[in-house]
Design a protein around this motif. Structure first.
Motif, PDB file in Angstrom:
ATOM      1  N   LEU A  27       0.857  -1.190   0.000  1.00 38.31           N
ATOM      2  CA  LEU A  27       0.000   0.000   0.000  1.00 38.31           C
ATOM      3  C   LEU A  27       0.892   1.238   0.000  1.00 38.31           C
ATOM      4  O   LEU A  27       1.816   1.345   0.814  1.00 38.31           O
ATOM      5  CB  LEU A  27      -0.902   0.000   1.233  1.00 38.31           C
ATOM      6  N   TRP A  29       1.008   5.446   0.130  1.00 39.99           N
ATOM      7  CA  TRP A  29       0.310   6.712   0.370  1.00 39.99           C
ATOM      8  C   TRP A  29       0.726   7.682  -0.728  1.00 39.99           C
ATOM      9  O   TRP A  29       1.913   7.963  -0.892  1.00 39.99           O
ATOM     10  CB  TRP A  29       0.706   7.294   1.718  1.00 39.99           C
ATOM     11  N   ASP A  42      -4.732   5.864  -0.732  1.00 41.15           N
ATOM     12  CA  ASP A  42      -4.129   4.702  -0.069  1.00 41.15           C
ATOM     13  C   ASP A  42      -4.094   3.618  -1.143  1.00 41.15           C
ATOM     14  O   ASP A  42      -5.039   2.854  -1.313  1.00 41.15           O
ATOM     15  CB  ASP A  42      -5.005   4.303   1.125  1.00 41.15           C
ATOM     16  N   LEU A  44      -3.158   0.554  -3.505  1.00 40.74           N
ATOM     17  CA  LEU A  44      -2.628  -0.812  -3.577  1.00 40.74           C
ATOM     18  C   LEU A  44      -1.967  -1.035  -4.928  1.00 40.74           C
ATOM     19  O   LEU A  44      -2.616  -0.903  -5.972  1.00 40.74           O
ATOM     20  CB  LEU A  44      -3.747  -1.836  -3.390  1.00 40.74           C
ATOM     21  N   GLN A  65      -5.283   0.351  -7.162  1.00 39.30           N
ATOM     22  CA  GLN A  65      -6.577   0.804  -6.692  1.00 39.30           C
ATOM     23  C   GLN A  65      -6.418   1.531  -5.360  1.00 39.30           C
ATOM     24  O   GLN A  65      -5.665   1.080  -4.493  1.00 39.30           O
ATOM     25  CB  GLN A  65      -7.469  -0.423  -6.504  1.00 39.30           C
ATOM     26  N   CYS A  66      -7.120   2.629  -5.212  1.00 35.80           N
ATOM     27  CA  CYS A  66      -7.136   3.318  -3.928  1.00 35.80           C
ATOM     28  C   CYS A  66      -8.118   2.581  -3.014  1.00 35.80           C
ATOM     29  O   CYS A  66      -9.300   2.457  -3.344  1.00 35.80           O
ATOM     30  CB  CYS A  66      -7.578   4.774  -4.097  1.00 35.80           C
ATOM     31  N   ILE A  67      -7.614   2.084  -1.897  1.00 37.97           N
ATOM     32  CA  ILE A  67      -8.509   1.291  -1.049  1.00 37.97           C
ATOM     33  C   ILE A  67      -9.407   2.184  -0.190  1.00 37.97           C
ATOM     34  O   ILE A  67     -10.302   1.689   0.485  1.00 37.97           O
ATOM     35  CB  ILE A  67      -7.738   0.305  -0.156  1.00 37.97           C
ATOM     36  N   ALA A  68      -9.165   3.486  -0.233  1.00 30.98           N
ATOM     37  CA  ALA A  68     -10.046   4.376   0.509  1.00 30.98           C
ATOM     38  C   ALA A  68     -11.337   4.648  -0.264  1.00 30.98           C
ATOM     39  O   ALA A  68     -12.423   4.650   0.297  1.00 30.98           O
ATOM     40  CB  ALA A  68      -9.332   5.686   0.813  1.00 30.98           C
TER      41      ALA A  68
ATOM     42  N   LYS B 231      -8.401  -8.082 -14.820  1.00 27.85           N
ATOM     43  CA  LYS B 231      -9.651  -7.315 -14.773  1.00 27.85           C
ATOM     44  C   LYS B 231     -10.218  -7.062 -16.165  1.00 27.85           C
ATOM     45  O   LYS B 231     -10.951  -6.081 -16.377  1.00 27.85           O
ATOM     46  CB  LYS B 231      -9.459  -5.973 -14.049  1.00 27.85           C
ATOM     47  N   ILE B 418      -1.379 -11.276  -3.900  1.00 25.94           N
ATOM     48  CA  ILE B 418      -1.405 -10.249  -2.870  1.00 25.94           C
ATOM     49  C   ILE B 418      -1.763 -10.860  -1.510  1.00 25.94           C
ATOM     50  O   ILE B 418      -1.496 -10.284  -0.477  1.00 25.94           O
ATOM     51  CB  ILE B 418      -2.407  -9.152  -3.291  1.00 25.94           C
ATOM     52  N   MET B 469      -6.976  -8.612  -2.230  1.00 26.20           N
ATOM     53  CA  MET B 469      -6.815  -7.164  -2.119  1.00 26.20           C
ATOM     54  C   MET B 469      -6.110  -6.847  -0.800  1.00 26.20           C
ATOM     55  O   MET B 469      -5.730  -7.747  -0.072  1.00 26.20           O
ATOM     56  CB  MET B 469      -8.194  -6.481  -2.115  1.00 26.20           C
ATOM     57  N   LYS B 470      -5.973  -5.596  -0.524  1.00 29.56           N
ATOM     58  CA  LYS B 470      -5.524  -5.153   0.798  1.00 29.56           C
ATOM     59  C   LYS B 470      -6.522  -4.124   1.304  1.00 29.56           C
ATOM     60  O   LYS B 470      -7.179  -3.427   0.522  1.00 29.56           O
ATOM     61  CB  LYS B 470      -4.146  -4.497   0.709  1.00 29.56           C
ATOM     62  N   THR B 471      -6.609  -4.012   2.609  1.00 28.75           N
ATOM     63  CA  THR B 471      -7.356  -2.903   3.196  1.00 28.75           C
ATOM     64  C   THR B 471      -6.656  -2.531   4.499  1.00 28.75           C
ATOM     65  O   THR B 471      -5.583  -3.062   4.800  1.00 28.75           O
ATOM     66  CB  THR B 471      -8.844  -3.258   3.418  1.00 28.75           C
ATOM     67  N   ARG B 472      -7.240  -1.633   5.244  1.00 29.49           N
ATOM     68  CA  ARG B 472      -6.652  -1.283   6.549  1.00 29.49           C
ATOM     69  C   ARG B 472      -7.655  -1.545   7.647  1.00 29.49           C
ATOM     70  O   ARG B 472      -8.848  -1.317   7.482  1.00 29.49           O
ATOM     71  CB  ARG B 472      -6.236   0.191   6.572  1.00 29.49           C
ATOM     72  N   PRO B 477      -2.295  -2.215   7.456  1.00 32.04           N
ATOM     73  CA  PRO B 477      -2.678  -2.969   6.266  1.00 32.04           C
ATOM     74  C   PRO B 477      -2.993  -4.423   6.616  1.00 32.04           C
ATOM     75  O   PRO B 477      -2.255  -5.048   7.380  1.00 32.04           O
ATOM     76  CB  PRO B 477      -1.422  -2.905   5.386  1.00 32.04           C
ATOM     77  N   ARG B 502     -12.882  -4.883  -0.991  1.00 33.00           N
ATOM     78  CA  ARG B 502     -11.910  -4.743   0.100  1.00 33.00           C
ATOM     79  C   ARG B 502     -12.485  -5.159   1.451  1.00 33.00           C
ATOM     80  O   ARG B 502     -12.363  -4.453   2.442  1.00 33.00           O
ATOM     81  CB  ARG B 502     -11.361  -3.312   0.141  1.00 33.00           C
TER      82      ARG B 502
END
Lengths: 109, 592
Positions: A27, A29, A42, A44, A65-68, B231, B418, B469-472, B477, B502
Motif C-alpha cells: 500500500l 500513500w 491509499d 494498492l 486501486q485506492c482502497i479508501a 480485470k 497479494i 486485495m488489501k485494506t486497513r 494494512p 476490500r
C-alpha cells in the motif's frame, strides 16, 4: 554506469540490474495524485505498467486501486527507489509519495 | 518496440532452453549469472519451471502438463514419487505437510521447492514414463484442457480425447509455434455438459452438428479470445466456423499462426488474443484465418449443444462436475474425488495411485475443478473402493463447501499474489461447513479464491468470487478480498458482479453467511443462487471497474426461525440493501 530496469512476471516485479527489487501488493500513500479524488490515496500496487530511470531514481507507473475510495487507475511516474554506488535502495511505500508527470524529456535542456 | 521479454526470447527460447537448463543444473544454482537471472527465469518457463517468490531463491515451481488431465496407468505413481523425493520445502505446510502435489484448474500438476540441480533427474523420470513439463508455462501452447472423462462419458457427443492427444503431439515442441506473443490456451471438448470450459480459453472447440453434403456431421464450433486475467475478462467469441474432428489440427494451426503473426509483441499487457479479437472483431478474425492460414473452405458454424450445458451452469438439477460415482459406456464406473483446493500430500498421492491400480485400470484424471477421477472401476469392486480410508479425506460425496472450493497458489509461492490463498480457503471451507447451513437442495456452491487479478482460480465464474486485495484495519494494512456474486458458465455464461470491495479477510466468511441467509430467506422455489443474484443484483457491469457498491449498514439479522423459502415478487435492490450488507463494525469470525 547504465542501470538495467524492467518489469517481470506480468508486471509483478521491478527488476533493477537483474535483481527483483520491488513487488506488487504494498500500500502506497500518494499525495497530489490523479488516480482518484482522495486528498491522500491509499493505493494498492497491483502491477507495474512502465518502468524507467531518472538517475539516480528508479521510477515506475503503477496500476492499482485506492482502497479508501475504490477508484482504479495508473499513477504518474513515481520514484520506487534509488541506485547509489551501484546499490538499489527502495523507498518506504508507507511514507507519503508524490507522483509526478515526467519532466525530464528526451531532448537536451 | 518489442518488449524486453521478446528480446530474451529472440536470443534463446523453446527447445534449446533445455540444453542451458541442464548445463546450469550440472554446475549448480550459482552458475546462473546473477545479471542474467531475469532472462533465464523467463526462458525456463517454457520448460515448466517458474522461479518462486523472493525469499525462496534457487527454488522453482515445476508444472507438468497432462493433456486433458489424463494420467495414464503408472504415471500418478511417478508424480507422487517425484513429489516425495524432490518437492520438499524447508518446513512443513501446516495443512499439507512437507511434500505435496497441486492439481490445477488447467488439469496440470504443480510441484514446489524444486532445485535446478534435480531437474535432469526429474525430467528423466518423467519422460521415461510419458510425462513432460514441455511448454507447461511460457509463451506457447499450454496444456490442452477438456472434459476430464473424454472417451469414458455417457454424455459424449464426440470423443475428444484422441483430438486432444493429437493436438498435444502436433503442437508441443513444434518449432513453428514455440514462440507466441503470449500464452496460448486451448480447450477441446466433445461432451454436452460444457465442462471443457471453452468459454474462458484462447481457442475453444465445442461440440456441434452440421449438415455437410447432405449428412449430419458431428464436430465442433470454434470460439476464440476467452480469458479472465487482468480485470479484463472475456468469454470466447463465436467466429462462425464449424470443423470436423479431422480438421481440428488444421484450424488449430491456422488460429495459432494468426496469433503468432498478429498478436502484440510490444506490450505484454495487450498481447493475449482476446485483445486482438476486441480490436479486429470476429468477422476479420474469420476472414484472415480463411484467407491467410486455411487451405480449404471453412464451413459456417453448426448447431451447438450449449442449451444442454450443466457444468457450473447455475442450475440446481445437475452439477456436472464429475464428483461421485458415474457409469461409463463400457459398464465400468468412474469415481470423482474431491480434493480440497486441489492440494494432495505426496503420501496420499502414492496411495491414490495404488488404489487406482488395485480397483481400476490405474488411470487417474484431473479436472478443471482441481479434483481427481479414478476411472475404469468394475461394478463389483465399487463398494470396496468406496470403503477405502483414503476416500474419507478425498470424498466422492463431499459437503458442498468442500466440493465448490478452488484456490490458486497465493503468496506462499507466487510473486503475483497479494494474499494467502490455499490454506485460507481450507479454513474458510471448514468454517462454512461447520457454521452455515445451505438451503435445501443446494449441492453445488462454488467459492473460487484467487490471490490477484491473474485469476488462476477463475474467480469470475463462481457463485462467490474472491479476489485478493488489501485494506486497513485500525490503520494497519491487512489482507482483504473483493467479493463478486453470481458468476458461472453454461449456456449463458456470466461473470460475477463485484459487489463488495476490500472486505477484510477475517470478515469474508461472515459475509458469505449473510449472503446465503438472504438467499435462503428470499429465494423462490427451485431458484438457483445464480438466478437469485441475477434477478436482484446490481446492473450487470460490462467491465469489472463498473462496480455498483453495496451500501454498508446494519448487520443482517436473520430471524431465529428462518422463514420458509417462498416465491417472491421482484424485490429489486431491496434485498441487496436489506441482506447483503456488512456492518461497519463487522464481527470477527476468527478465520481470516
Amino acid at each position: 554506469m547504465p542501470i538495467d530496469v524492467h518489469q517481470l512476471d506480468d508486471g509483478a516485479w521491478i527488476s533493477v540490474d537483474d535483481t527483483r527489487e520491488v513487488n506488487v501488493g504494498d500500500l502506497w500513500w500518494l499525495a497530489r495524485q490523479d488516480c482518484c479524488p482522495c486528498e491522500m490515496a491509499d493505493f494498492l500496487a497491483e502491477g507495474f505498467v512502465e518502468v524507467g530511470v531518472d538517475p539516480p531514481a528508479i521510477e515506475a507507473r503503477i496500476a492499482g486501486q485506492c482502497i479508501a475510495c475504490g477508484a482504479s487507475g495508473v499513477t504518474s511516474w513515481l520514484a520506487v527507489g534509488r541506485v547509489i554506488d551501484g546499490e538499489f535502495h527502495a523507498v518506504a511505500p508507507e511514507s507519503v509519495h508524490v507522483p509526478r508527470r515526467r519532466t525530464r524529456l528526451a531532448g537536451p535542456e | 518496440m518489442p518488449s524486453k521479454v521478446e528480446g530474451w526470447k529472440d536470443e534463446v527460447y523453446g527447445e534449446e532452453v533445455r540444453e542451458h537448463l541442464f548445463e546450469f543444473a550440472e554446475k549448480g544454482w550459482e552458475a546462473i549469472p546473477e545479471d542474467e537471472h531475469d532472462a533465464w527465469f523467463e526462458r525456463f518457463k517454457w520448460w515448466g519451471l517458474y522461479h518462486q517468490r523472493n525469499g525462496q531463491e534457487s527454488y522453482f515451481m515445476m508444472r507438468i502438463g497432462t493433456p486433458n488431465g489424463v494420467l495414464e496407468p503408472g504415471q500418478l505413481k511417478i508424480v507422487g514419487e517425484i513429489a516425495d523425493e524432490y518437492a520438499r520445502g524447508p518446513v512443513d505446510n501446516p495443512e499439507f505437510g512437507g511434500a505435496y502435489c497441486d492439481w490445477t484448474t488447467r488439469q496440470s500438476i504443480q510441484l514446489h521447492w524444486i532445485r535446478i540441480e534435480d531437474v535432469p533427474d526429474i525430467f528423466e523420470k518423467l519422460e521415461a514414463n510419458g510425462l513432460s513439463t514441455i511448454q507447461a508455462c511460457g509463451d506457447s501452447w499450454r496444456n490442452i484442457v477438456g472434459c476430464p472423462v473424454a472417451g469414458k462419458d455417457k454424455h459424449e457427443h464426440v470423443d475428444a480425447w484422441p483430438i486432444a492427444e493429437e493436438l498435444h503431439e502436433e503442437f508441443k515442441g513444434n518449432e513453428a509455434y514455440e514462440n507466441m506473443p503470449r500464452k496460448w490456451k486451448v480447450s477441446v471438448t466433445g461432451c454436452d455438459e460444457g465442462c471443457g470450459q471453452g468459454d474462458i480459453n484462447d481457442l475453444a472447440f465445442e461440440p456441434a452438428e452440421k449438415e455437410i453434403d447432405g449428412e449430419e456431421t458431428m464436430g465442433f464450433n470454434v470460439r476464440v479470445g476467452g480469458g479472465l486475467s487482468r480485470k479484463e475478462p472475456r468469454f470466447a467469441r463465436d467466429i462462425d466456423v464449424f470443423c470436423t474432428p479431422e480438421d481440428a489440427p488444421k484450424v488449430s494451426a491456422g488460429m495459432s499462426a494468426l496469433f503468432r503473426d498478429h498478436g502484440d509483441r510490444d506490450d505484454r499487457f495487450n498481447a493475449r488474443i482476446k485483445f486482438l479479437v476486441d480490436e479486429w472483431g470476429t468477422e476479420k478474425i474469420r476472414e484472415t484465418l480463411q484467407e491467410e492460414y486455411i487451405d480449404y473452405e471453412l464451413p459456417t458454424a453448426g448447431e451447438d449443444l450449449r442449451e444442454d450445458y450443466t457444468y457450473n451452469a447455475g442450475r440446481q438439477d445437475e452439477h456436472g462436475d464429475h464428483i461421485g460415482v458415474h457409469e461409463q459406456p463400457d459398464g465400468n464406473y468412474y469415481v470423482g474425488l474431491d480434493v480440497l483446493v486441489g492440494r494432495m500430500g505426496a503420501e496420499d498421492t502414492l496411495e491414490l495411485a495404488a488404489l487406482a491400480d488395485e480397483y481400476g485400470s490405474g488411470e487417474v484424471r484431473l479436472t478443471q475443478r482441481q479434483n481427481v477421477i479414478v476411472t475404469d472401476v468394475p461394478e463389483d469392486d465399487l463398494d470396496a473402493f468406496l470403503d477405502e480410508p483414503l476416500l474419507e479425506e478425498y470424498s466422492p460425496d463431499p459437503h458442498p463447501f468442500m466440493r465448490g472450493s478452488i484456490a490458486c497458489t497465493g503468496t506462499e509461492f507466487c510473486s503475483l499474489s497479494i494474499v494467502e490463498t490455499k490454506n485460507r480457503q481450507v479454513r474458510y471451507a471448514r468454517w462454512l461447513k461447520d457454521n452455515v447451513a445451505l438451503p435445501d437442495g443446494i449441492e453445488d456452491f462454488h467459492v473460487h479464491l484467487s490471490g490477484c487479478t491473474a485469476s488462476c482460480a477463475q474467480p469470475q465464474i463462481a457463485d462467490i468470487s474472491l479476489r485478493g486485495m488489501k485494506t486497513r484495519k485500525d490503520g494497519e494494512p491487512v489482507e482483504a478480498f473483493d467479493i463478486g456474486l453470481g458468476g458461472g458458465l453454461g449456456e449463458d455464461p456470466h461473470f460475477a458482479d463485484w459487489i463488495a470491495m476490500r472486505v477484510a479477510a477475517d470478515e469474508v466468511p461472515g459475509y458469505i453467511q449473510n449472503v446465503l441467509a438472504a438467499y435462503e430467506a428470499e429465494s423462490a422455489d427451485e431458484e438457483s443462487f445464480r438466478e437469485f443474484i441475477a434477478a436482484r443484483g446490481p446492473v450487470h457491469a460490462q467491465h469489472e471497474d463498473d462496480v455498483v457498491p453495496l451500501r454498508r449498514r446494519g448487520r443482517y439479522g436473520r430471524p431465529a426461525d428462518a422463514r420458509p423459502r417462498r416465491r417472491h415478487p421482484d424485490l429489486g435492490r431491496r434485498l441487496i440493501r436489506e441482506h447483503l450488507r456488512v456492518r461497519s463494525d463487522r464481527r470477527r469470525y476468527g478465520v481470516g
